[in-house]
Design an enzyme around this catalytic site. Sequence first.
Site, PDB file in Angstrom:
ATOM      1  N   GLY A  82       0.834  -1.193   0.000  1.00 44.57           N
ATOM      2  CA  GLY A  82       0.000   0.000   0.000  1.00 44.57           C
ATOM      3  C   GLY A  82       0.870   1.244   0.000  1.00 44.57           C
ATOM      4  O   GLY A  82       0.626   2.187  -0.743  1.00 44.57           O
TER       5      GLY A  82
ATOM      6  N   MET B  32       5.086   2.760   1.593  1.00 44.33           N
ATOM      7  CA  MET B  32       6.377   2.398   2.197  1.00 44.33           C
ATOM      8  C   MET B  32       6.995   3.633   2.833  1.00 44.33           C
ATOM      9  O   MET B  32       7.097   4.681   2.207  1.00 44.33           O
ATOM     10  CB  MET B  32       7.287   1.815   1.105  1.00 44.33           C
TER      11      MET B  32
ATOM     12  N   ASN C 107       9.781   5.058   3.524  1.00 41.42           N
ATOM     13  CA  ASN C 107      11.136   5.559   3.301  1.00 41.42           C
ATOM     14  C   ASN C 107      11.292   6.942   3.934  1.00 41.42           C
ATOM     15  O   ASN C 107      10.499   7.842   3.637  1.00 41.42           O
ATOM     16  CB  ASN C 107      11.405   5.662   1.808  1.00 41.42           C
TER      17      ASN C 107
ATOM     18  N   GLU D  25       2.433   5.484   7.906  1.00 42.40           N
ATOM     19  CA  GLU D  25       3.779   5.702   7.338  1.00 42.40           C
ATOM     20  C   GLU D  25       4.521   6.804   8.092  1.00 42.40           C
ATOM     21  O   GLU D  25       5.738   6.725   8.288  1.00 42.40           O
ATOM     22  CB  GLU D  25       3.689   6.060   5.852  1.00 42.40           C
TER      23      GLU D  25
HETATM   24 ZN   LIG Z   1       4.144  -0.287   7.991  1.00 41.23          ZN
END
Ligand SMILES: [Zn+2]
Length: 873
Positions: A304, A306, A308, A340
């Site tokens: 879904g 990420m 980063n 996130e």
């Molecule tokens: Zn996660």
Amino acid sequence: MRKFMLSALALALLGCQDKADTQAPAATAPAAQSQVEATPVAQLPRWAEPSHYQLTLWVDPDQPGFKGQGEIALQLTQASDHLWLHAKDMSQLDIKVVTAEGEILDTQVEDKDDTGVIRLALPKTLSPQQLTLKFDYQAPYNQSLEGLYKVSEGGRNYAFTQFESIDARRAFPGFDEPSFKVPFDLTLVVPKAMKAVANTPEVARREEGELAYVQFATTKPLPTYLLAFAVGDLDIVQWQDLPKTAVRERSVPLRGVAVHGKGDKLKFALENTAGIVETLENYFGIPYPYQKLDIIAVPDFAAGAMENPGAITYREQLLLMDDSAPFWQKRSYASVHAHELAHQWFGDLVTMPWWTDIWLNEAFATWAGNKAAAKWGPDWGYDLGIAQGGQRAMGADSLVNMREIRQPILHNADISNAFDGITYQKGGAVLQMFEHFVGPEVFQKGVHQYLTDHAWGNASAEDFVGAIAKAADNDAVNQAFMSFLTQTGVPKVAIERHCQDGKAELKVTQSRYLPLGSKGDANRTWDLPFCFEADGERHCQLLTEKQSTLALNSCPSTLLPNAGGTGYYRFSLDDWQPLFATLPTLGKAEALGVLDSFNAALSDGSLPLDSYLAQVPAIAQLKDRELATAPLGQLGFILAHQAKDKDALRGQFQAWYGPRLAALGLAAKAGESKDDTLLRSTLAAFLADKARTPALRSALSAAAEAHLAGKDAGIAPDLIGLALEVWVQDKGQPAFDSLKARLMASQDAVVRQRALQALASVEAPALAAQARDLALAEGLRVNERFMLMGGQAYGLETMADTYQWFKEHRQGVEAVWPASGRKRIVSGFSGFCSLDKAKDLEAYFGQLAYEGGERNLKAAVESIELCAARAGQ
Ligand SMILES: [Zn+2]
């Protein structure tokens, strides 16, 4: 990382082969280790540790591959004639070692296994010292969304990355494990008409011929899996900075990134970022850790989103919206975004040392993200998110073949198995239970201390649990927490009440909850944070024995065995009626806990079906959306597997829930609550799909036609997807062809997703066959293929044909499926309900023997056997 429901099957895991390193050491350079040292099957040895990377990658998405060059500073702490590191799918990989004295040594690269472990043979034994690895290589863009991969849209090509868990090794050679957390200096060399973004801000760009050299600021210490970049003719939307907050003295540059022409759809996501960041900062008491924040919409993405650091990637459906976007899309965005963003602290600032503790990342981001989203949007329906997730996880956790939250990862093939509902949802629910048990302020203090103590480094479960126990000044919390992290299963609590002379003695017994037909052993105990309410008074204590006796100074007329509703356990009752009578007076979470245990009592056979159904009309009338809809899962099961007269049962569904949907109407009302919007979607789907209410289906069909003709559909935007499903199911081939054409002509992620889900939902055999074949046809993105295959495998009417189709098209499916995710294909077929099918699956997938897939197969077979046991009772 946030999993995407339909592509959960697709989460990648690399295959692995154990090959003992039996090669003799070079005759001229004997070294004691190489005679005994086998290829590492999981973690690399620690006697060679990187301290810095310098990477330059030539990334032109119009080419079939890319090339790279780099240097890794390395500390060798014991004498060796070889090094271990990671590199995968590379050609012309040349690595030289520069010694502390400046001597340049050629090396020989030996591929050691399919997971990308390589052995670097040195021409002589080196003593402990500081080394530099210098390398160059070429590699293809990956075809299945792993590592550095290419996406084409509208005649333009782009490059994106997804490195978690072990795919950075496809983009550059290195030490591809989370404990090697070091700064990176990255330069991307791209066609000069293209743009590039990465974790840190661009600090220099120089053009030379047709190329631009884009240099990015040195990163904070990062593990390889968190490095990210994107290249192409990108729309980059500069937004206003995240303003200073109570805990952050600097503003943070914020941008949105999308492929060409889609930048104007980032407005909603950008507008609603500062508030979520601030909510998290206030909770952690620590500023957002990174220099800038980019949110990047990726057209083809397996997960879904990420996390980063500074460059969070999302699938387009989550980020790109215009004013007419349905509420579900905005709601998904905010919850995934909060997840996130929570990772920027949990996972990024502090990272687990090894994948065994991935729950620290994911359970925490699930829990904290939900908390932040609920605070940011109090009326957006997030408040019971963790409780509902925990209850879903209890379903899976009732299987004997389930993993622990903190399952030791001994093999690379186990890593991607750890990204499941146990890690995310059970983990989140267990965190919430202990937060409730020690108190929210104490828990928050422990979290703050943990993050402060381990900032920019790695920390394990022991560190985290220890910080909570210390904040609570209660050592017993350590063992209690661990009893949930290191054991599978759902605790079940039974209470016997003995009253005498106006006082009560409660005998509380714990065991493992097991569904009807389970072959598991119920004899299991936890150090269980148990909170109950007796006549409105709350008592909390840790149950450490199988049987505990609790004394009360009065004899309570009512007992609520999961006070607060945050317990990750179920309870059994002989008579549900007294507790049901109190339902409208309980808190929402508590009432939901009661309904979960009630549902569970049906599944374990302790509650007769008639007694269950007798309560449903009253439950359906409960005011709160989550409570009223709590029986829908069970009702779906009963209809599919137990009903003798399906039409009669469908009539009852309509009688119980039809009036509530009628009161809401199909069109959105001005100023309606978000809960009403959500309830309408849930009820309409249930009544259209399960009850098959004819009037509702024709209304939805008519709305779909109006929508496709560009007119006002007259229904809530959240119902458009459902309307298209009903329309294609009811109108057949012409509708199928029309939706397929619409899919192929559109680049809009939501239009495509709706069309794909509708096409995936067809049941008529001839159409279903076309839907499956479409999954392997040209013109679809990788993640879209999973929507079609997953939808067909999930459908009750289509799963048997889909299984047969898979057998016939296995090679075609495998060609588009990430190799490491194949072990999860079997889970797509766990909806069968006959012992014959269980045997068939066992034999067929047993012989395929996908790497790391043994437990998935056992779990699928067990699910089918349990279904058969319950259906046949
Ligand atoms: Zn996660």
